[in-house]
Design a protein around this motif. Sequence first.
Motif, short mmCIF file in Angstrom:
data_model
loop_
_atom_site.label_atom_id
_atom_site.label_comp_id
_atom_site.label_asym_id
_atom_site.label_seq_id
_atom_site.Cartn_x
_atom_site.Cartn_y
_atom_site.Cartn_z
N MET A 1 0.64 -1.15 0.01
CA MET A 1 -0.37 0.14 -0.36
C MET A 1 0.74 1.32 -0.01
N ASN A 153 -4.38 5.78 -0.26
CA ASN A 153 -4.34 4.25 -0.78
C ASN A 153 -5.37 3.66 -2.23
N ARG A 154 -6.01 4.39 -1.59
CA ARG A 154 -7.78 4.70 -2.88
C ARG A 154 -6.80 4.83 -4.51
N ASN A 157 -2.84 3.77 -5.87
CA ASN A 157 -3.21 1.91 -5.93
C ASN A 157 -2.18 1.14 -6.75
#
Length: 186
Positions: A1, A153-154, A157
């Motif tokens: 991550m 993190n989204r 990614n």
Amino acid sequence: MLSQYIKEHTKESHQALEGIVVRQLKAIRNEEDYASILKNFYSYFMAVEREIQPYMTGDILPDYNERRNSQHIQEDIETLGAEVDQNRVVSVPSLHHSLDALSALYVLEGSIMGGPYIVQMLKKYGIERGFSFFSGYREESAQMWEKFLQALNRVGNDPATYERSADKANQTFAHFQELLSTPVDR
């Protein structure tokens, strides 16, 4: 991550900045000293926020407008009886898209997480007010940090972007360190 990658790859920069902040806090003897330190925080946060703003949307970080910002630092400075310099020019990283902005915001949001420790230090030195910013999100601090990391993190990614993101965070730490190493007029 990405959040873990940034944490691991900014450790030295983070520790260097933290060392400067702690030394400056330990040198505080009165509210004027504290206001002086806050002026640097204000100038830097405000400048970074200006760079971040064009890339922050509700899709990127839905609660961005609810997060602690330079306005809270300004309120603390004014509570201490000092004034901010709205026109002070400081050096900040150049940001080009939302992931750059989130990488810089990682540093600002992370500093809020350390705020309760700063408040404890300041109280030991007899400072009793001007804690709005460093009080962070109070009992919601961990939750707000987690929401931020989820957004980071989204958006980040793709492992191919990790190095650039860590570099932007390192630049954010470095520019802040440089500013804090420069004396400010009281």
